[in-house]
Design an enzyme around this catalytic site. Structure first.
Site, mmCIF file in Angstrom:
data_model
loop_
_atom_site.group_PDB
_atom_site.id
_atom_site.type_symbol
_atom_site.label_atom_id
_atom_site.label_comp_id
_atom_site.label_asym_id
_atom_site.label_seq_id
_atom_site.Cartn_x
_atom_site.Cartn_y
_atom_site.Cartn_z
ATOM 1 N N LYS A 22 21.201 29.635 6.567
ATOM 2 C CA LYS A 22 22.178 30.511 6.612
ATOM 3 C C LYS A 22 21.463 32.105 6.634
ATOM 4 O O LYS A 22 21.941 32.802 7.396
ATOM 5 C CB LYS A 22 23.052 30.494 5.335
ATOM 6 C CG LYS A 22 23.834 31.605 5.350
ATOM 7 C CD LYS A 22 24.880 31.659 3.907
ATOM 8 C CE LYS A 22 24.070 32.139 2.597
ATOM 9 N NZ LYS A 22 24.145 33.448 2.433
ATOM 10 N N ASN A 23 20.613 32.108 5.793
ATOM 11 C CA ASN A 23 20.134 33.594 5.624
ATOM 12 C C ASN A 23 19.029 33.962 6.702
ATOM 13 O O ASN A 23 18.548 35.107 6.671
ATOM 14 C CB ASN A 23 19.305 33.673 4.245
ATOM 15 C CG ASN A 23 20.386 33.594 3.337
ATOM 16 O OD1 ASN A 23 21.392 33.668 3.586
ATOM 17 N ND2 ASN A 23 20.002 33.450 1.978
ATOM 18 N N CYS A 115 29.740 42.352 -5.315
ATOM 19 C CA CYS A 115 29.995 40.786 -5.406
ATOM 20 C C CYS A 115 30.193 40.207 -6.777
ATOM 21 O O CYS A 115 29.515 41.079 -7.652
ATOM 22 C CB CYS A 115 29.577 39.958 -4.316
ATOM 23 S SG CYS A 115 27.736 39.712 -4.682
ATOM 24 N N ARG A 120 25.200 45.401 -5.303
ATOM 25 C CA ARG A 120 24.610 45.182 -4.192
ATOM 26 C C ARG A 120 24.688 46.572 -3.057
ATOM 27 O O ARG A 120 25.337 46.331 -2.075
ATOM 28 C CB ARG A 120 25.393 43.791 -3.269
ATOM 29 C CG ARG A 120 25.836 42.726 -4.110
ATOM 30 C CD ARG A 120 24.413 41.883 -4.262
ATOM 31 N NE ARG A 120 23.916 41.411 -3.102
ATOM 32 C CZ ARG A 120 24.155 40.119 -2.501
ATOM 33 N NH1 ARG A 120 24.940 39.578 -2.997
ATOM 34 N NH2 ARG A 120 23.496 40.007 -1.395
ATOM 35 N N ASP A 304 17.687 32.698 -5.279
ATOM 36 C CA ASP A 304 18.917 31.882 -4.741
ATOM 37 C C ASP A 304 18.833 30.348 -5.092
ATOM 38 O O ASP A 304 19.537 29.604 -4.987
ATOM 39 C CB ASP A 304 18.726 32.059 -3.214
ATOM 40 C CG ASP A 304 19.312 33.155 -2.661
ATOM 41 O OD1 ASP A 304 19.298 33.373 -1.440
ATOM 42 O OD2 ASP A 304 19.887 34.071 -3.526
ATOM 43 N N ARG A 396 30.485 28.955 2.189
ATOM 44 C CA ARG A 396 29.992 29.952 2.591
ATOM 45 C C ARG A 396 28.389 29.676 2.874
ATOM 46 O O ARG A 396 27.920 30.045 3.903
ATOM 47 C CB ARG A 396 29.658 30.907 1.833
ATOM 48 C CG ARG A 396 31.179 31.746 1.339
ATOM 49 C CD ARG A 396 31.178 32.958 0.476
ATOM 50 N NE ARG A 396 30.262 33.953 1.570
ATOM 51 C CZ ARG A 396 30.013 35.181 1.218
ATOM 52 N NH1 ARG A 396 30.604 35.601 0.107
ATOM 53 N NH2 ARG A 396 29.556 35.757 1.797
#
Ligand code: EPZ
Length: 419
Positions: A22-23, A115, A120, A304, A396
């Site tokens: 994803k990243n 978030c 952020r 993460d 997500r």
């Protein structure tokens, strides 16, 4: 809204194929804004954030199609506004800022709100782009940027920001002259973005180190590019093997990008081997033991993976101190794990985890992407039934997680929240 219902206590056995990252995919897809030719991406994971990114690219004028992990992008007349309704659902939308300024000289991007894990801010992105000639005004919740063409600069980041590095890397590719970026993020996903840009004709050196040098070119051409595998998804499934006392073989695991995670999991008693057919993971014969973890920018232990290793250490023999140094509020999973019987005490940015004999199933609430993964892992190991609520957070960043887990023996199903 949907929930995941898990009957825990079953060791997992079998093979799991790791999906695309994803990243890595998010910045690489955004980089298609820089191109004036069609481009094809493969190994793109089927995730909410990916579809949000494709929606944004379509709004910006890059016609995208997604089919079985393949994305085709047809650039057309670009427009410069990333609307709030879309940006509020995915902070990474701010990654269109650098490319829009580089291509159009103008960008209007909704301020990405904070978030669950933190405020952020994007101040480091903006101050670096200002050094390349951009000017910004913040009004009505939007970042209004403009420039008369970006020029090269010598930029030193105060912090090795992943998104800031990616925004500047993309902007510098089409800038006039040479840009030196210092104290940049060294994450593998940044290197994957650089590899894609180089494939399109960019002149980049130093990716993966703390200094990147970019010489601007006049244009970038299209190409076909396969996104790297997801090291965080892979790490999550390695822990699934350890926490359930099973054995999993991971295919497509980016083993060489995971040293800090592999070393820490082995220190905690896991047996992880690279074999000809993939990465084999199981709990070691001496069982799990407490270890100290401190999250750091790459090549350190990734933030993460913090929530996921915490779930594992809840069942280790002994105590573990987990220090979250990247985000100011990334312990939302702690109270939910405590509801399942974990012994965790918080003090500022540190969580003290004392191993317990077992966890017990309970209804728990997901709050952010990696916290959701942590609760699923705990549910797989817990005795009894765990219901993880608000799993849109999980969707997500994990491609069909419950299908992959069911295929290796987990009793896990997705149900409507009001079922
Ligand atoms: C990327 O977020 C990842 N997201 C995050 O993954 C990951 O946790 C993070 O990098 C750190 O590794 C994507 O790649 C899409 P940062 P990013 O800029 O770019 C502060 C997941 O779970 N900061 O490196 O937003 C910031 O507040 C997600 O997949 C500033 O102060 O991370 C944070 O404390 C979550 N000003 C720290 O730096 C800025 O201008 C790290 O942020 C930028 C950042």
């Amino acid at each position: 809204m949907e929930n995941l219902v898990i009957e825990g206590g079953l060791p997992l056995h079998g093979e799991i194929c790791v999906s695309g990252s994803k990243n890595a995919a998010l910045p690489i897809l955004m980089a298609s804004i820089l191109l004036n030719e069609p481009t094809t991406f493969t190994n793109v994971p089927d995730l909410r954030d990916i579809h949000t990114t494709l929606k944004l690219l379509n709004i910006l004028g890059c016609a995208c199609s997604f089919q079985d992990g393949r994305v085709d992008v047809q650039p057309a007349a670009l427009q410069s506004e990333a609307p709030y309704d879309l940006v509020k659902t995915m902070r990474a939308s701010v990654l269109c800022l650098g490319p829009l300024l580089a291509r159009l000289g103008v960008a209007r991007v909704a301020m990405p709100g904070g978030c669950a894990i933190g405020a952020r801010p994007v101040n480091l992105h903006l101050s670096a782009l200002e050094k390349m000639g951009a000017e910004f005004e913040l009004e009505e919740g939007y970042i209004n940027g403009r420039c008369k063409g970006l020029h090269g600069a010598h930029i030193q980041f105060d912090f090795p920001t992943v998104g800031g590095t990616e925004n500047l890397l993309m902007a510098a590719c089409l800038a006039e002259g040479e840009t030196i970026l210092e104290n940049v993020a060294r994450e593998p996903e940044v290197s994957d973005l650089a590899a894609f840009l180089i494939r399109c004709g960019a002149d980049i050196e130093g990716q993966g180190s703390s200094v990147i040098r970019v010489r601007g070119v006049s244009s970038l051409h299209g190409c076909e590019y396969a996104v790297m595998p997801d090291r965080i998804e892979a790490g999550t499934f390695l822990i699934a093997a350890g926490i359930t006392d099973g054995e999993l073989l991971l295919k497509n695991c980016p083993y060489n990008d995971m040293d800090a995670v592999l070393n820490k999991l082995r220190e905690a008693g896991m047996d992880i081997r690279l074999t000809d057919s993939g990465v084999l993971a199981r709990r070691g014969t001496d069982g799990l033991r407490g270890v100290d973890v401190s999250t750091r920018p790459h090549p350190g232990f990734p933030t993460d993976m913090q929530a996921q290793i915490m779930a594992l250490l809840c069942l280790a023999d002994g105590s573990s101190m987990i220090d979250e140094t990247i985000f100011e509020n990334r312990f939302m999973h702690v109270q939910e794990l405590v509801r399942m019987g974990a012994d965790i005490r918080l003090s500022g940015s540190t969580a003290m985890v004392r191993g317990v004999e077992r966890l017990t199933g309970a209804p728990v609430m997901a709050s952010d992407l990696r916290a959701s993964a942590s609760l699923v892992l705990a549910g797989l190991a817990a005795r009894g039934k765990t219901t993880v609520q608000r799993i849109y957070h999980l969707d997500r960043g994990y491609e069909h997680m419950e299908c992959k887990l069911r295929a290796v023996g987990a009793r896990i199903r997705r149900v409507p929240a009001d079922a």
